[in-house]
Design a protein around this motif. Structure first.
Motif, PDB file in Angstrom:
ATOM      1  N   CYS A   1      37.322  40.710  32.163  1.00  0.00           N
ATOM      2  CA  CYS A   1      37.901  39.964  33.020  1.00  0.00           C
ATOM      3  C   CYS A   1      38.947  38.937  32.662  1.00  0.00           C
ATOM      4  O   CYS A   1      38.497  38.112  31.410  1.00  0.00           O
ATOM      5  N   LEU A   2      39.857  38.474  33.455  1.00  0.00           N
ATOM      6  CA  LEU A   2      40.614  37.106  33.380  1.00  0.00           C
ATOM      7  C   LEU A   2      39.724  36.108  33.400  1.00  0.00           C
ATOM      8  O   LEU A   2      39.125  35.923  34.255  1.00  0.00           O
TER       9      LEU A   2
ATOM     10  N   VAL B   1      43.462  30.929  28.436  1.00  0.00           N
ATOM     11  CA  VAL B   1      43.220  32.273  29.088  1.00  0.00           C
ATOM     12  C   VAL B   1      43.079  33.269  28.435  1.00  0.00           C
ATOM     13  O   VAL B   1      43.834  33.605  27.467  1.00  0.00           O
TER      14      VAL B   1
ATOM     15  N   ILE C   1      40.442  37.190  27.763  1.00  0.00           N
ATOM     16  CA  ILE C   1      39.460  38.132  28.372  1.00  0.00           C
ATOM     17  C   ILE C   1      37.939  38.012  27.897  1.00  0.00           C
ATOM     18  O   ILE C   1      37.819  37.919  26.899  1.00  0.00           O
TER      19      ILE C   1
ATOM     20  N   GLN D   1      36.465  32.914  36.461  1.00  0.00           N
ATOM     21  CA  GLN D   1      36.956  34.318  36.546  1.00  0.00           C
ATOM     22  C   GLN D   1      37.426  34.600  37.944  1.00  0.00           C
ATOM     23  O   GLN D   1      37.780  35.818  38.261  1.00  0.00           O
TER      24      GLN D   1
ATOM     25  N   TRP E   1      40.203  34.543  40.963  1.00  0.00           N
ATOM     26  CA  TRP E   1      41.337  34.217  40.875  1.00  0.00           C
ATOM     27  C   TRP E   1      42.053  34.497  42.387  1.00  0.00           C
ATOM     28  O   TRP E   1      41.563  35.685  42.903  1.00  0.00           O
TER      29      TRP E   1
ATOM     30  N   LEU F   1      45.740  35.806  26.333  1.00  0.00           N
ATOM     31  CA  LEU F   1      47.142  36.358  27.075  1.00  0.00           C
ATOM     32  C   LEU F   1      48.128  35.543  26.968  1.00  0.00           C
ATOM     33  O   LEU F   1      48.292  34.638  26.381  1.00  0.00           O
TER      34      LEU F   1
ATOM     35  N   TRP G   1      45.928  45.556  35.575  1.00  0.00           N
ATOM     36  CA  TRP G   1      45.095  44.703  36.131  1.00  0.00           C
ATOM     37  C   TRP G   1      44.335  45.449  37.513  1.00  0.00           C
ATOM     38  O   TRP G   1      45.088  45.916  38.031  1.00  0.00           O
TER      39      TRP G   1
END
Length: 599
Positions: free
Chosen positions: A484-485, A498, A500, A509, A511, A583, A596
């Motif tokens: 996950c971002l 940022v 993963i 996490q 958004w 990222l 994503w």
């Protein structure tokens, strides 16, 4: 600066200074501050040191014979500059309690896998929570299986030729590690090449001229760099293989500056920087003097004398742009950067039609460093935290978008001004630097500009309500990685990394997309393309939501996410799938590292 003079003040041409008594007091205090910050003096045993540093030199691979002399050199540097140094090769020192006493940790030619998982976690929390990292030489030959460390050091070692002489180009001469050097530096060392070029994610301070030695191969070859790391700071230099390095005064000063930056005892703009064009970096071609006084030009440095006048770049007017320049005051001096004025031979006319970003050690709040002179004071708390004192270099970024002018000092935002004066406009005009008059002395270096192709509408002077969320908060899961971002260390600081990470449902996490095309986390932080960059490899972080194009994103039907300002896709660096992979933005290609899903 050129004052907006009243009829009474014009007679003395000095502007509204403080009384002589207050001025003497300010100068005395400033002299003490400057001497403490820049002079190498013996430590005073009766006083507590300003901070502590830990030198870590464990090796699980090749061991450099310079480690012992390097450790002693750092101890000597600390003794002369008011910080104390502990050293260890015991990995158990990497625990939360022990690390908390240090402002920075120096990895001195470490090699191989030197920390276990628990120790790695403690060190990551330490740095992301505000601690400093300094890597020297073989620190880049360390912890290859720990992705976070790769991000922290900036690049991993690849190879090196034989020890030989080479020319180091000092790309940034404002950082405290490199400000003492000329434009080039010839020295002998073991010159590392790296597996990747770190430039997209770091501020490069020095690079190698590969034509001056054999065995390079990188082309663009960074060798010393720095970058913010969440709430902490990172500095790395590939120099320092030889024992002789540690008796070289220039190299010792480089180490001192890197340690002070990492320990937050000195400030610098270490955000990645690409796409800028030099307006001045040694050549004054295109510049004209308006009014009395002048600037001398030596060693790619402009130094003011006399005035009140202004040196201005007459070749071109600029509209929307990011202007960066390095400056240094000599004592309680006065200068400023003037923007948005029409062509003129009269510096006062430039001030009456443009805006000045002030540089002045002491004055009223709307007329001191960081102020839009006479219009808007800087955020003094933020300014004071970011400002280096007279005698040390500082870096401004002036970000002009339409009638909006934002001021950044050493990488920290300190002013956000919107012009509403019908007699002035920031949308097109010239750029100038001021020589205020005797005895004011200011120096400038490396004036560079990046013109912007998109313009963000000027905001209301007061904060506007947050855009309405168009989706509820939810994780964004990478198709290739399944991770996950994530915000590193759950930091809420501007510039936080940022990455993963294993999906865990926590707030760092979650958004939400908004009606303003933002991707928000924590409710008030936005996914942000660093420095409004548009080039492949420009890093992303989180930042206070501000409505600019570098915080606008489009979620596409194929799962890609496009940075609207750059027209590039959100991309996992190097197609990484491991926890901690960073990222950036990159040309859209639809690969799994750019797609994503909501989960």
């Amino acid at each position: 600066m050129l004052r907006h003079l009243t009829s009474a003040a014009r007679g003395r041409m000095g502007g509204d200074r403080r009384t002589s008594a207050l001025r003497r007091l300010a100068l005395t205090a400033m002299a003490v501050t400057t001497a403490a910050a820049t002079t190498l003096v013996p430590a005073v045993p009766a006083q507590a040191a300003a901070f502590k540093v830990l030198v870590f030199s464990k090796t699980a691979g090749f061991r450099h014979d310079s480690i012992a002399v390097g450790t002693q050199a750092i101890r000597d540097i600390g003794s002369a500059n008011d910080f104390t140094v502990d050293s260890t090769e015991d990995s158990s020192a990497f625990n939360t309690s022990n690390l908390s006493q240090y402002k920075a940790v120096v990895f001195l030619s470490t090699t191989g896998d030197v920390l276990n998982d628990t120790q790695q976690s403690a060190f990551q929390s330490y740095v992301d929570g505000g601690g400093g990292y300094v890597g020297v030489h073989a620190a880049a030959d360390t912890e290859y299986n720990w992705s976070y460390y790769g991000q922290l050091v900036g690049a991993w070692f690849n190879s090196h030729p034989a020890i030989q002489q080479a020319t180091v180009r000092n790309e940034d001469r404002a950082h405290p590690a490199t400000s003492h050097l000329g434009t080039t530096w010839s020295r002998t060392d073991e010159w590392y090449s790296y597996r990747t070029n770190p430039r997209a994610n770091v501020r490069v301070l020095q690079n190698l001229d590969e034509s001056t030695y054999s065995g390079g191969g990188m082309g663009d070859h960074p060798i010393t760099w720095c970058h913010p790391q969440s709430a902490g700071r990172s500095f790395y230099t590939g120099l320092g293989h030889t024992q002789e390095s540690y008796s070289d005064s220039n190299f010792r000063t480089l180490l001192l500056g890197g340690i002070k930056y990492a320990a937050k005892a000195a400030n610098a703009d270490c955000r990645p920087e690409t796409g800028y064009t030099a307006l001045y970096n040694g050549s004054t071609t295109g510049w004209q003097q308006a009014g009395p006084g002048s600037f001398s030009n030596s060693s790619a440095t402009l130094t003011s004398s006399g005035g009140m006048g202004m040196l201005w770049y007459s070749t071109k007017q600029f509209g929307s742009y990011s202007l960066k320049l390095d400056w240094k005051l000599n004592g309680d001096s006065n200068s400023g950067v003037v923007v948005g004025f029409p062509a003129t031979s009269d510096p006062q006319t430039a001030l009456n039609t443009g805006h000045e970003v002030q540089i002045d050690a002491t004055d009223s709040s709307d007329k001191t460093t960081g102020a839009i002179y006479g219009f808007k004071a800087a955020d003094i708390t933020a300014r004071d935290a970011a400002l280096n004192p007279p005698g040390q270099w500082n870096t401004y970024e002036l970000l002009v978008e339409g009638e909006r002018l934002q001021v950044w000092l050493n990488g920290a935002k300190i002013n956000d001004f919107t012009n509403t004066d019908a007699n002035r406009s920031l949308t097109q005009g010239y750029i100038g630097i001021q020589n205020h008059g005797s005895p004011d002395v200011v120096q400038y270096r490396n004036i560079r500009i990046k013109e912007l192709t998109t313009v963000t509408p000027s905001p209301s002077p007061s904060p506007s309500p947050s855009p309405t969320p168009s989706t509820g908060s939810a994780p964004l899961r990478g198709v290739a990685s399944g991770r996950c971002l994530d915000i590193s260390g759950a930091s809420q600081s501007n510039g936080a990394v940022v990455q993963i990470w294993d999906c865990n449902g926590r707030t760092n996490q979650q958004w939400a997309t908004t009606s303003a095309s933002e991707l928000r986390v924590y409710g008030n932080k936005c996914l942000d393309v660093s420095g409004a960059g548009t080039a492949n490899g420009t890093a992303v972080s989180i930042w206070d939501c501000n409505g600019q194009n570098n915080q606008k994103w489009r979620l596409n039907s194929d799962g890609t996410i496009t940075a609207i300002g750059a027209n590039k896709c959100l991309d996992v660096v190097g197609s990484g799938t491991a926890n901690g992979s960073r990222l950036h933005i990159y040309t859209c290609h639809g690969g799994g590292n750019q797609r994503w899903t909501r989960s």
